[in-house]
Design a protein around this motif. Structure first.
Motif, PDB file in Angstrom:
ATOM      1  N   ALA A 159      -8.227  -3.000  17.708  1.00  0.00           N
ATOM      2  CA  ALA A 159      -7.637  -3.642  15.902  1.00  0.00           C
ATOM      3  C   ALA A 159      -8.422  -4.402  15.321  1.00  0.00           C
ATOM      4  O   ALA A 159      -9.134  -4.631  15.155  1.00  0.00           O
ATOM      5  N   ALA A 160      -7.710  -4.020  13.864  1.00  0.00           N
ATOM      6  CA  ALA A 160      -8.608  -4.367  12.366  1.00  0.00           C
ATOM      7  C   ALA A 160      -7.289  -4.859  11.456  1.00  0.00           C
ATOM      8  O   ALA A 160      -6.178  -5.049  12.189  1.00  0.00           O
ATOM      9  N   ARG A 161      -7.962  -5.117  10.366  1.00  0.00           N
ATOM     10  CA  ARG A 161      -7.201  -5.501   9.751  1.00  0.00           C
ATOM     11  C   ARG A 161      -5.896  -4.674   8.691  1.00  0.00           C
ATOM     12  O   ARG A 161      -6.376  -3.698   8.629  1.00  0.00           O
ATOM     13  N   LYS A 165     -10.766   0.663   5.733  1.00  0.00           N
ATOM     14  CA  LYS A 165     -11.296   0.872   6.390  1.00  0.00           C
ATOM     15  C   LYS A 165     -10.560   1.529   7.136  1.00  0.00           C
ATOM     16  O   LYS A 165     -10.343   2.025   8.080  1.00  0.00           O
ATOM     17  N   THR A 166      -9.175   0.178   8.138  1.00  0.00           N
ATOM     18  CA  THR A 166      -8.141   0.819   8.426  1.00  0.00           C
ATOM     19  C   THR A 166      -6.879   1.304   8.351  1.00  0.00           C
ATOM     20  O   THR A 166      -6.935   2.439   9.698  1.00  0.00           O
ATOM     21  N   LEU A 167      -6.868   1.408   7.173  1.00  0.00           N
ATOM     22  CA  LEU A 167      -5.692   2.088   6.676  1.00  0.00           C
ATOM     23  C   LEU A 167      -5.765   3.681   6.837  1.00  0.00           C
ATOM     24  O   LEU A 167      -4.812   4.268   7.579  1.00  0.00           O
ATOM     25  N   LEU A 203      -1.700   4.901   1.344  1.00  0.00           N
ATOM     26  CA  LEU A 203      -2.001   4.005   0.476  1.00  0.00           C
ATOM     27  C   LEU A 203      -1.622   5.186  -0.140  1.00  0.00           C
ATOM     28  O   LEU A 203      -2.306   6.353  -0.654  1.00  0.00           O
ATOM     29  N   THR A 204      -0.983   5.493  -1.314  1.00  0.00           N
ATOM     30  CA  THR A 204      -0.272   5.672  -3.104  1.00  0.00           C
ATOM     31  C   THR A 204      -1.053   5.161  -4.198  1.00  0.00           C
ATOM     32  O   THR A 204      -1.667   5.870  -4.817  1.00  0.00           O
ATOM     33  N   THR A 205      -1.512   3.808  -4.278  1.00  0.00           N
ATOM     34  CA  THR A 205      -1.368   3.633  -5.479  1.00  0.00           C
ATOM     35  C   THR A 205      -2.365   2.046  -5.841  1.00  0.00           C
ATOM     36  O   THR A 205      -2.090   1.511  -4.554  1.00  0.00           O
ATOM     37  N   VAL A 206      -3.371   1.608  -6.215  1.00  0.00           N
ATOM     38  CA  VAL A 206      -3.880   0.873  -6.227  1.00  0.00           C
ATOM     39  C   VAL A 206      -3.744   0.013  -7.468  1.00  0.00           C
ATOM     40  O   VAL A 206      -4.073   0.751  -8.347  1.00  0.00           O
ATOM     41  N   ALA A 207      -3.207  -1.385  -7.832  1.00  0.00           N
ATOM     42  CA  ALA A 207      -4.090  -2.121  -8.842  1.00  0.00           C
ATOM     43  C   ALA A 207      -4.814  -3.015  -8.947  1.00  0.00           C
ATOM     44  O   ALA A 207      -4.544  -4.200  -7.778  1.00  0.00           O
ATOM     45  N   ASP A 208      -5.088  -3.596  -9.843  1.00  0.00           N
ATOM     46  CA  ASP A 208      -6.362  -4.760  -9.846  1.00  0.00           C
ATOM     47  C   ASP A 208      -5.643  -5.050 -11.424  1.00  0.00           C
ATOM     48  O   ASP A 208      -6.089  -3.981 -12.477  1.00  0.00           O
ATOM     49  N   LEU A 209      -6.073  -6.424 -11.622  1.00  0.00           N
ATOM     50  CA  LEU A 209      -6.284  -6.969 -12.748  1.00  0.00           C
ATOM     51  C   LEU A 209      -7.555  -6.067 -14.020  1.00  0.00           C
ATOM     52  O   LEU A 209      -7.278  -6.083 -14.958  1.00  0.00           O
ATOM     53  N   ASP A 210      -8.722  -6.101 -13.209  1.00  0.00           N
ATOM     54  CA  ASP A 210      -9.845  -5.215 -13.340  1.00  0.00           C
ATOM     55  C   ASP A 210      -9.303  -4.231 -13.319  1.00  0.00           C
ATOM     56  O   ASP A 210      -9.528  -3.586 -12.219  1.00  0.00           O
ATOM     57  N   GLY A 211      -9.070  -2.733 -14.140  1.00  0.00           N
ATOM     58  CA  GLY A 211      -8.631  -1.778 -13.967  1.00  0.00           C
ATOM     59  C   GLY A 211     -10.201  -0.912 -13.149  1.00  0.00           C
ATOM     60  O   GLY A 211      -9.564  -0.110 -12.547  1.00  0.00           O
ATOM     61  N   LEU A 214       0.440  -4.966   9.289  1.00  0.00           N
ATOM     62  CA  LEU A 214       1.506  -3.642   8.843  1.00  0.00           C
ATOM     63  C   LEU A 214       0.801  -2.846   9.229  1.00  0.00           C
ATOM     64  O   LEU A 214       3.028  -2.497   8.973  1.00  0.00           O
ATOM     65  N   ALA A 215       1.306  -2.060  10.431  1.00  0.00           N
ATOM     66  CA  ALA A 215       2.151  -0.913  10.754  1.00  0.00           C
ATOM     67  C   ALA A 215       2.978  -1.527  11.541  1.00  0.00           C
ATOM     68  O   ALA A 215       3.918  -0.615  12.197  1.00  0.00           O
ATOM     69  N   ASP A 216       2.672  -2.266  12.604  1.00  0.00           N
ATOM     70  CA  ASP A 216       3.488  -3.074  13.289  1.00  0.00           C
ATOM     71  C   ASP A 216       4.514  -3.168  12.024  1.00  0.00           C
ATOM     72  O   ASP A 216       6.144  -3.098  12.969  1.00  0.00           O
ATOM     73  N   MET A 217       4.774  -4.019  11.051  1.00  0.00           N
ATOM     74  CA  MET A 217       5.512  -4.189  10.105  1.00  0.00           C
ATOM     75  C   MET A 217       6.277  -3.037  10.099  1.00  0.00           C
ATOM     76  O   MET A 217       8.143  -2.756   9.814  1.00  0.00           O
ATOM     77  N   ALA A 218       5.542  -2.060   9.797  1.00  0.00           N
ATOM     78  CA  ALA A 218       6.265  -0.543   9.210  1.00  0.00           C
ATOM     79  C   ALA A 218       6.941   0.126   9.890  1.00  0.00           C
ATOM     80  O   ALA A 218       7.827  -0.004   9.774  1.00  0.00           O
TER      81      ALA A 218
END
Length: 366
Positions: A299-301, A21-23, A31-39, A305-309
């Motif tokens: 701010a939100a979760r 929701k925040t990104l 965000l370009t990619t997403v992965a999970d053990l459950d495809g 990450l944005a501060d780090m970038a």
């Protein structure tokens, strides 16, 4: 992508929804990619996000359009995912805790330093207006010198609402590792690092029962302490009293309060980003609200990450960094070790108190 840092998200579970929701409203991460053990879960997320593709974890680590891996897996997988990202030359930002143990966490930081990549870790809730306004008030001397603080997080347990809660009650879980990072990160932000702790713990119930979802009614074992209390001695001399519990049905307790030589400060829930800070000053007869005076507004979760970038782009320190997360984890382990030993434990690590966030700042610019 311009100056935007390209993200690969690993772990499309429950917490990922808050980040997703925040990104879209953060201008320096994409965000370009997403992965999970459950495809199927990864595919479901990708289907909702323009220009995002679902891949396997291995494909994500190897992807040319991933600069930073957002690690949203369960705690016991944090170290494995972080190492895979670092080995691929990616920066990594993870959900709390940094790892299941300080040994694993230190290995992550060492590997990152050798690879020349950055490590960040939740919680970033302390970057919001709630904790940052409280910090500004403390730094201004509004309640004099800090003497003590209290921090309470009590709940009957997450099995009431979570459909698969077992990991909260396995090694790497429990109230101190699950919720403690919010409160401890706030206390370190407000009062500085911790040098010594005394702790006690209990496990009143040997089993728990899932309360919702398709497995409701299933009983499972408890393998960790579910009620932990302790005292923290901060390097500056203040003493914080902490209670973290999955065994309390209800209580009328403050989230965090700080007590000084000239008054007291009530700090809002550190599991949120905002809230009203209240102050009681010596010579006054009642509490008063403190005007907002710091923190990322709205701010939100993901704001950490944005501060780090931004910090990566500028070559400067970021606030929700690996050393802070390591110190918080060290305090947690030290409290549990103290509870087991029945004696005070010196905390082996320290960290810098993160830089304050100015009122009205944006994480892409501050």
């Amino acid at each position: 992508m311009g100056d935007s840092l390209r993200l690969g998200l690993v772990g499309a579970g429950q917490i990922s929804g808050a980040y997703l929701k925040t990104l879209p409203r953060l201008t320096n991460v994409t965000l370009t990619t997403v992965a999970d053990l459950d495809g199927n879960r990864a595919a479901a997320v990708a289907a909702q996000m323009p220009d995002v593709r679902a891949v396997t974890p291995e494909e994500l680590y190897a992807a040319d359009d991933v600069d930073l891996v957002l690690n949203l897996t369960i705690p016991r997988a944090h170290a494995e995912v972080a190492h895979a990202a670092i080995a691929a030359g990616k920066h990594v930002y993870g959900e709390k805790p940094l790892a299941a143990t300080t040994e694993e966490a230190r290995a992550i930081l060492t590997a990152a330093a050798e690879a020349g990549v950055a490590v960040g870790c939740a919680p970033d809730t302390v970057l919001g207006t709630g904790v940052q306004t409280a910090r500004a008030s403390l730094d201004a001397g509004d309640i004099g010198s800090a003497v003590a603080a209290t921090a309470f997080m009590v709940t009957p347990g997450h099995e009431r609402w979570h459909p698969a809660p077992e990991f909260y009650y396995q090694p790497g879980g429990g109230p101190l590792l699950d919720m403690g990072p919010y409160y401890l990160t706030a206390l370190v932000t407000l009062l500085g690092p911790v040098r010594r702790v005394v702790g006690m713990s209990a496990t009143p119930r040997a089993t728990r029962v899932i309360g919702s979802g398709p497995r409701a009614g299933t009983r499972f074992p408890v393998q960790v302490a579910t009620h932990v209390t302790g005292v923290l001695e901060h390097a500056g001399g203040a003493l914080s009293t902490l209670m973290m519990s999955f065994d309390v049905w209800d209580a009328q307790l403050p989230r965090i309060e700080v007590y000084g030589t000239g008054g007291s400060l009530s700090v809002p829930d550190p599991n949120g980003f905002d809230g009203t800070v209240r102050i009681f000053e010596a010579g006054r007869s009642e509490w008063a609200d403190v005007p907002e005076n710091g923190g990322y507004r709205g701010a939100a979760r993901g704001y950490g990450l944005a501060d780090m970038a931004r910090a990566i782009a500028e070559g400067t320190p970021h606030r929700a960094d690996g050393e802070l997360a390591y110190h918080v984890l060290d305090v947690i382990e030290s409290l549990l070790a103290s509870a087991d030993a029945g004696a005070a434990v010196e905390v082996g690590s320290t960290c810098a108190r993160p830089a304050p966030v100015a009122s009205g700042a944006r994480p892409e610019q501050a």
